[in-house]
Design a protein around this motif. Structure first.
Motif, short mmCIF file in Angstrom:
data_model
loop_
_atom_site.label_atom_id
_atom_site.label_comp_id
_atom_site.label_asym_id
_atom_site.label_seq_id
_atom_site.Cartn_x
_atom_site.Cartn_y
_atom_site.Cartn_z
N GLU A 108 0.82 -1.20 0.00
CA GLU A 108 0.00 0.00 0.00
C GLU A 108 0.86 1.26 0.00
N ARG A 109 1.92 1.26 0.75
CA ARG A 109 2.80 2.43 0.77
C ARG A 109 3.47 2.63 -0.59
N ALA A 110 3.85 1.55 -1.24
CA ALA A 110 4.45 1.68 -2.58
C ALA A 110 3.44 2.25 -3.58
N GLU A 111 2.22 1.76 -3.49
CA GLU A 111 1.19 2.28 -4.40
C GLU A 111 0.88 3.75 -4.09
N LEU A 112 0.92 4.11 -2.79
CA LEU A 112 0.69 5.52 -2.43
C LEU A 112 1.74 6.41 -3.05
N ARG A 113 3.00 5.97 -2.98
CA ARG A 113 4.05 6.79 -3.58
C ARG A 113 3.85 6.94 -5.09
N GLY A 114 3.35 5.87 -5.71
CA GLY A 114 3.08 5.96 -7.16
C GLY A 114 1.96 6.92 -7.46
N LEU A 115 0.91 6.93 -6.65
CA LEU A 115 -0.21 7.85 -6.87
C LEU A 115 0.20 9.29 -6.60
N GLN A 116 1.03 9.49 -5.55
CA GLN A 116 1.46 10.85 -5.22
C GLN A 116 2.33 11.47 -6.32
N SER A 117 2.98 10.62 -7.10
CA SER A 117 3.81 11.14 -8.18
C SER A 117 3.00 11.61 -9.38
N THR A 118 1.73 11.19 -9.48
CA THR A 118 0.92 11.54 -10.65
C THR A 118 -0.32 12.33 -10.28
#
Length: 363
Positions: free
Chosen positions: A226-236
């Motif tokens: 979940e934290r990895a996916e959050l970082r991906g969403l925050q980048s876009t």
């Protein structure tokens, strides 16, 4: 000066004449029946009747020297004398003769006098090398000597059997008491385990702790994803976008769940969390396992004791059976007279030597 001739007559001739008169007119013939026996312990069951010597040379373990000494003392004990008096006319046989003063037993003799006489006519000798016990019985007739010895051996056989069975019964009683103690201990340990399970609502605390650790591992893995996916969403996406907020809420929920599960699993020593409960449960299961093994061993010990008590543990082996003597063994007239003559001559020589020294000093 002492008269040598009178001294010789007084020290040697007169005693020899008295001894010759005794052996010629008073000494009673005594017949000896002999037997050689041994107490043996069987290493296993053996079928059929096996001769004594063959039984000794087969798979038999010799009993201890101590037990053979017990039998030796029993053969010449008052108990054995009472058996002979009850089953044979023992007192009548020996008290009936009056001719031989050295082997005369009064009919009204006390029990102590009878025992002393009994131990004169019944003798035992233990051979240290062979482990055999030699039993000799003297009697005034060959038939009575054999009869007495046969009864002695039969009574000794019963004594050995009773001794063996008494030891087996003692072992059985000890094994049964140990079994009862082991059973009580096993039941107590088992009740403690059941009570612990009831109090903590766990059938298997160790397995519950393992399952909880698996859950924590899965939560940690999901939190990492979940934290990895959050970082991906925050980048876009923007920070206030619905997708980013939803992911943050999920991560927060996972962190709270992970913290709660970790607190339930791990606590300090003396706490009531699952790791402490699992450790206590482990100790209780070990105690129950030890008590169970002790109980199983006690059951096996009782069964072995029962088997040993049901079979003939020790046997009285007659290597040489009682014989019916054909000739009187005692008195050994020639041997005794020759020994007496040699002893009297030595005594005469010693007296002569002492008197000669006295005369030399007086001069």
């Amino acid at each position: 000066m002492v008269n040598r001739k009178k001294l010789f007559i007084g020290v040697v001739v007169i005693p020899m004449i008295l001894a010759a008169i005794y052996y010629a007119f008073f000494a009673v013939d005594r017949y000896v029946s002999s037997a050689q026996i041994s107490v043996r312990q069987a290493s296993g069951e053996s079928g059929g009747q096996v001769p004594g010597l063959a039984l000794m040379l087969s798979g038999m373990n010799p009993t201890s020297r101590e037990e053979t000494m017990y039998l030796r003392e029993y053969v010449i004990s008052p108990d054995m004398l009472n058996v002979l008096k009850a089953n044979l006319d023992w007192l009548d046989h020996y008290a009936g003769q009056w001719r031989d003063p050295l082997y005369w037993l009064p009919e009204d003799a006390t029990s102590e006098e009878q025992l002393k006489f009994f131990q004169r006519v019944v003798t035992t000798h233990f051979d240290e090398q062979t482990g055999l016990l030699l039993v000799d019985v003297q009697a005034y007739t060959p038939e009575f000597a054999e009869e007495v010895l046969t009864l002695i051996l039969a009574t000794s056989e019963r004594f050995v059997n009773e001794l063996s069975h008494r030891m087996a019964r003692e072992q059985m009683s000890f094994a049964q008491s140990e079994l009862a103690n082991a059973r009580r201990n096993y039941e107590d340990q088992r009740e403690r385990l059941i009570e612990f399970q009831s109090q903590n609502q766990f059938l298997d605390a160790e397995r519950a702790a393992t399952d909880r650790a698996v859950v924590i591992g899965e939560l940690e893995a999901e939190l990492v994803r979940e934290r990895a996916e959050l970082r991906g969403l925050q980048s876009t996406l923007a920070q206030n976008s619905p997708a980013v907020r939803a992911r943050k809420n999920r991560i927060s929920a996972l962190e709270q769940q992970l913290e709660a599960e970790s607190d339930r699993l791990i606590s300090a020593p003396g706490g009531d969390q699952l790791n402490v409960i699992a450790a206590r449960f482990r100790n209780l299961t070990i105690d129950v396992g030890i008590a169970e093994e002790a109980y199983k061993l006690s059951v096996a010990a009782v069964e072995n004791a029962r088997i040993e008590a049901s079979k003939k543990i020790r046997s009285l082996i007659t290597v040489v059976s009682p014989n019916l003597p054909q000739e009187a063994t005692y008195p050994r007239v020639f041997y005794n007279l020759l020994t007496l003559l040699i002893g009297l001559l030595l005594l005469y020589g010693i007296i002569r030597f002492i008197l000669a020294n006295i005369e030399d000093h007086s001069d």
